[in-house]
Structures are given as structure tokens and as C-alpha cells.
Scaffold this motif. Structure first.
Motif, mmCIF file in Angstrom:
data_model
loop_
_atom_site.group_PDB
_atom_site.id
_atom_site.type_symbol
_atom_site.label_atom_id
_atom_site.label_comp_id
_atom_site.label_asym_id
_atom_site.label_seq_id
_atom_site.Cartn_x
_atom_site.Cartn_y
_atom_site.Cartn_z
ATOM 1 N N ARG A 1 50.754 22.293 71.158
ATOM 2 C CA ARG A 1 50.590 23.308 72.208
ATOM 3 C C ARG A 1 49.840 24.525 71.674
ATOM 4 O O ARG A 1 49.001 25.112 72.374
ATOM 5 C CB ARG A 1 51.948 23.709 72.780
ATOM 6 N N ALA A 2 50.111 24.896 70.419
ATOM 7 C CA ALA A 2 49.379 26.003 69.801
ATOM 8 C C ALA A 2 47.901 25.648 69.642
ATOM 9 O O ALA A 2 47.016 26.486 69.868
ATOM 10 C CB ALA A 2 49.996 26.347 68.448
ATOM 11 N N THR A 3 47.627 24.406 69.266
ATOM 12 C CA THR A 3 46.235 23.941 69.160
ATOM 13 C C THR A 3 45.539 24.018 70.511
ATOM 14 O O THR A 3 44.387 24.470 70.605
ATOM 15 C CB THR A 3 46.198 22.499 68.634
ATOM 16 N N PHE A 4 46.237 23.603 71.568
ATOM 17 C CA PHE A 4 45.639 23.642 72.904
ATOM 18 C C PHE A 4 45.371 25.083 73.345
ATOM 19 O O PHE A 4 44.372 25.355 74.024
ATOM 20 C CB PHE A 4 46.547 22.938 73.904
ATOM 21 N N ARG A 5 46.250 25.999 72.980
ATOM 22 C CA ARG A 5 46.007 27.408 73.322
ATOM 23 C C ARG A 5 44.738 27.910 72.626
ATOM 24 O O ARG A 5 43.933 28.643 73.222
ATOM 25 C CB ARG A 5 47.215 28.268 72.940
ATOM 26 N N THR A 6 44.563 27.509 71.378
ATOM 27 C CA THR A 6 43.351 27.898 70.657
ATOM 28 C C THR A 6 42.116 27.302 71.314
ATOM 29 O O THR A 6 41.106 27.995 71.517
ATOM 30 C CB THR A 6 43.434 27.431 69.190
ATOM 31 N N ASN B 1 41.747 26.359 74.393
ATOM 32 C CA ASN B 1 41.535 27.022 75.678
ATOM 33 C C ASN B 1 40.819 28.360 75.481
ATOM 34 O O ASN B 1 39.879 28.694 76.229
ATOM 35 C CB ASN B 1 42.873 27.236 76.380
ATOM 36 N N ALA B 2 41.233 29.111 74.470
ATOM 37 C CA ALA B 2 40.593 30.403 74.195
ATOM 38 C C ALA B 2 39.139 30.214 73.757
ATOM 39 O O ALA B 2 38.252 30.974 74.170
ATOM 40 C CB ALA B 2 41.381 31.152 73.126
ATOM 41 N N VAL B 3 38.881 29.208 72.921
ATOM 42 C CA VAL B 3 37.520 28.929 72.470
ATOM 43 C C VAL B 3 36.636 28.562 73.661
ATOM 44 O O VAL B 3 35.511 29.064 73.802
ATOM 45 C CB VAL B 3 37.524 27.806 71.420
ATOM 46 N N CYS B 4 37.138 27.677 74.529
ATOM 47 C CA CYS B 4 36.346 27.252 75.697
ATOM 48 C C CYS B 4 36.075 28.427 76.633
ATOM 49 O O CYS B 4 34.970 28.567 77.174
ATOM 50 C CB CYS B 4 37.067 26.127 76.434
ATOM 51 N N ARG B 5 37.065 29.279 76.837
ATOM 52 C CA ARG B 5 36.866 30.440 77.713
ATOM 53 C C ARG B 5 35.816 31.384 77.131
ATOM 54 O O ARG B 5 35.017 31.977 77.872
ATOM 55 C CB ARG B 5 38.187 31.173 77.909
ATOM 56 N N ALA B 6 35.788 31.532 75.800
ATOM 57 C CA ALA B 6 34.788 32.386 75.161
ATOM 58 C C ALA B 6 33.373 31.842 75.368
ATOM 59 O O ALA B 6 32.406 32.611 75.464
ATOM 60 C CB ALA B 6 35.087 32.528 73.669
ATOM 61 N N ILE B 7 33.258 30.529 75.439
ATOM 62 C CA ILE B 7 31.952 29.905 75.666
ATOM 63 C C ILE B 7 31.553 29.974 77.136
ATOM 64 O O ILE B 7 30.377 30.127 77.475
ATOM 65 C CB ILE B 7 31.979 28.435 75.196
ATOM 66 N N GLY B 8 32.553 29.876 78.044
ATOM 67 C CA GLY B 8 32.285 29.785 79.469
ATOM 68 C C GLY B 8 32.568 28.406 80.021
ATOM 69 O O GLY B 8 32.075 28.026 81.085
ATOM 70 N N TRP B 9 33.374 27.631 79.282
ATOM 71 C CA TRP B 9 33.770 26.286 79.687
ATOM 72 C C TRP B 9 35.223 26.291 80.151
ATOM 73 O O TRP B 9 35.948 27.265 79.978
ATOM 74 C CB TRP B 9 33.634 25.308 78.514
ATOM 75 N N ARG B 10 35.636 25.168 80.716
ATOM 76 C CA ARG B 10 37.030 24.955 81.079
ATOM 77 C C ARG B 10 37.671 24.006 80.073
ATOM 78 O O ARG B 10 37.008 23.135 79.520
ATOM 79 C CB ARG B 10 37.133 24.379 82.495
ATOM 80 N N PHE B 11 38.959 24.166 79.883
ATOM 81 C CA PHE B 11 39.710 23.278 78.996
ATOM 82 C C PHE B 11 40.853 22.665 79.786
ATOM 83 O O PHE B 11 41.596 23.368 80.480
ATOM 84 C CB PHE B 11 40.257 24.040 77.794
ATOM 85 N N ILE B 12 40.977 21.339 79.699
ATOM 86 C CA ILE B 12 41.959 20.591 80.481
ATOM 87 C C ILE B 12 42.736 19.668 79.553
ATOM 88 O O ILE B 12 42.151 19.021 78.681
ATOM 89 C CB ILE B 12 41.265 19.741 81.569
ATOM 90 N N VAL B 13 44.038 19.613 79.735
ATOM 91 C CA VAL B 13 44.873 18.634 79.038
ATOM 92 C C VAL B 13 45.257 17.554 80.048
ATOM 93 O O VAL B 13 45.804 17.857 81.111
ATOM 94 C CB VAL B 13 46.135 19.283 78.444
ATOM 95 N N MET B 14 44.969 16.301 79.722
ATOM 96 C CA MET B 14 45.346 15.178 80.573
ATOM 97 C C MET B 14 46.394 14.345 79.858
ATOM 98 O O MET B 14 46.267 14.070 78.653
ATOM 99 C CB MET B 14 44.119 14.328 80.936
ATOM 100 N N SER B 15 47.427 13.945 80.616
ATOM 101 C CA SER B 15 48.534 13.215 80.021
ATOM 102 C C SER B 15 48.916 12.036 80.912
ATOM 103 O O SER B 15 48.152 11.637 81.789
ATOM 104 C CB SER B 15 49.715 14.162 79.811
ATOM 105 N N ASP B 16 50.106 11.490 80.670
ATOM 106 C CA ASP B 16 50.545 10.288 81.374
ATOM 107 C C ASP B 16 50.623 10.522 82.883
ATOM 108 O O ASP B 16 50.987 11.606 83.347
ATOM 109 C CB ASP B 16 51.939 9.868 80.895
ATOM 110 N N MET B 17 50.311 9.482 83.647
ATOM 111 C CA MET B 17 50.613 9.471 85.068
ATOM 112 C C MET B 17 51.724 8.450 85.297
ATOM 113 O O MET B 17 52.008 7.613 84.424
ATOM 114 C CB MET B 17 49.376 9.128 85.906
#
Length: 245
Positions: free
Chosen positions: A131-136, A138-154
Motif C-alpha cells: 500500500r505504501a508502494t502504491f501511494r508512492t 500514485n504521487a509519481v503519476c500525479r506529478a507527471i499528469g497521469w492516473r494510477f489505478i490498482v486492479m484486483s480480484d473480481m
């Protein structure tokens, strides 16, 4: 490779294409990562349990590699959602301070022109460190201007419905014009699959079902009823149910 003071993007194809680096800031916003070569593939070994293969993306005509069933179903979901205008798998690694390194599972271009980066992980594998990695990320993608998405089980029901609809995605499953008009006239309010198929094709309801499954893949029709897909499941038009194939 390490980076001690900033985050960078590092890519390079597995088939000998040139290695590249980009700063993880707004200068990389227009980088066409959805066309990048795969920069990493997992090692094959005897009795390996993960399922690798290539997925044919309906909306782009690409064949993209995946390394697990979860990645396969995630690609199918994005494809059905109409989210993909270009997609690459394992296109680059994000490298940063404190030995940070994470490979992006998918990079894709959305219909709105914004790029999205995807991490695919089973829920049971998402712990505090991840989760800490995903927060990082997400912050990196936002700095670039991208979106970050986590996909998991359905759920198993959602997965089976998705796989069922996938079979009918090709345009030759579409209904003839008159049958299509009858179907969407009837589906202005929720109607069962069985009734809708008979209205669409009175002499051959099974052909009507094929057309309905095709429209479910296209998202012109949406399911109203939860649970397993069956003849009693209710469908309804989405946004007018246009016919643009």
C-alpha cells in the motif's frame, strides 16, 4: 540501476530495443508509454502456476502479453469498458530513492487522452508495504499528469459474465437493423433476456440472445439484475443504446 535523489522511468524492450530513461515529472506527460515494448518478463520454470499468454485487444487490434489470469481478466475488463486507445504491458519501471523499484503492469491511453498506469495484485497480496508502494506510485503519476489505478480480484460471477460476453464481442454477432431497433425499443425500461431475445428475433430467439450478448459487450445494454447471467436477468439501454460499431 539506482536513483538517489529523484524518481525516473526506465524502459527498454526484451527483444533488444534501446534502453531509455525519462524524468518522472511533467516532461514525461506525453510520453507514448502505451506503445512501449515490454521491458520485463517473468522467468519460466517447471510447474510454474501463473498463466502467461497474449490477449487480443478488441478496441486497438493489438496482441498484448500478460503473465497471470488476473492480468488477463483485468485486460478483458478494460477492453470491455472501452477504456483502451492503446495499451502496453510491463512498459517501464519506476525507480527512485531508497532503492525504490516497481514495474508498471499496464500503461494505457484513455479515450479522454489521459494516460493511466495500472498495478495488478490479488487482494490477499496487498499488505502495508505494498500500500505504501502504491501511494508512492500514485504521487509519481500525479506529478507527471497521469492516473494510477490498482486492479484486483473480481467475484467469480463477475468473471464468468465477463468471459461469457467476451465470446460475443466480434461485430458479426450484431443484430440486423430491424431486429436491433425492436430490441432497443423494448429495452427502454428493464426487460428480461428471454423476453428481449424473442422481441428482437421472434422466429429465432437464440439469434436474439447472441445480439444481446454482443450489445452487453459494447455496453449499449447493461445488466440490471445481480448474480448469475440467466434468461430472467434484466437488461436496459445505456445512454440511448446507440448503434455506433
Amino acid at each position: 540501476m539506482r536513483s538517489n535523489d529523484r524518481y525516473i522511468l526506465v524502459g527498454g524492450g526484451t527483444r533488444g530495443t534501446q534502453r531509455w530513461e525519462q524524468p518522472a515529472d511533467e516532461r514525461s506527460q506525453d510520453l507514448p508509454v502505451e506503445r512501449a515494448d515490454t521491458c520485463r518478463r517473468s522467468v519460466r520454470y517447471k510447474n510454474k502456476r501463473s498463466f502467461q499468454g497474449f490477449y487480443p485487444v478488441f478496441s486497438t487490434g493489438q496482441y498484448v502479453w500478460h503473465e497471470s489470469l488476473l492480468e488477463l481478466t483485468s485486460l478483458m475488463w478494460l477492453d470491455r469498458a472501452g477504456a483502451l486507445r492503446g495499451v502496453a504491458t510491463q512498459p517501464f519501471a519506476v525507480i527512485g530513492p531508497h532503492a525504490f523499484r516497481h514495474y508498471i503492469d499496464f500503461a494505457f491511453l484513455q479515450p479522454d487522452g489521459v494516460r493511466a498506469m495500472v498495478a495488478v495484485k490479488p487482494r490477499r497480496a496487498i499488505d502495508a508495504d505494498l500500500r505504501a508502494t502504491f501511494r508512492t506510485l500514485n504521487a509519481v503519476c500525479r506529478a507527471i499528469g497521469w492516473r494510477f489505478i490498482v486492479m484486483s480480484d473480481m467475484s467469480r460471477t463477475e468473471m464468468y459474465a465477463l468471459q461469457w460476453q467476451w465470446v460475443y464481442r466480434e461485430p458479426w454477432n450484431a443484430l440486423p437493423t430491424e431486429a436491433h431497433a425492436r430490441l432497443f425499443d423494448a429495452a427502454q425500461s428493464p426487460i428480461s433476456l428471454g423476453e428481449a431475445s424473442t422481441i428482437a428475433c421472434p422466429s429465432d430467439p437464440s439469434r436474439g440472445l447472441v445480439g444481446i450478448y454482443h450489445e452487453l459487450w459494447r455496453r449499449s445494454l447493461v445488466l440490471v439484475s445481480p448474480g448469475t447471467l440467466r434468461l430472467g436477468s434484466l437488461v436496459v439501454q445505456r445512454d440511448g443504446g446507440g448503434r455506433a460499431h
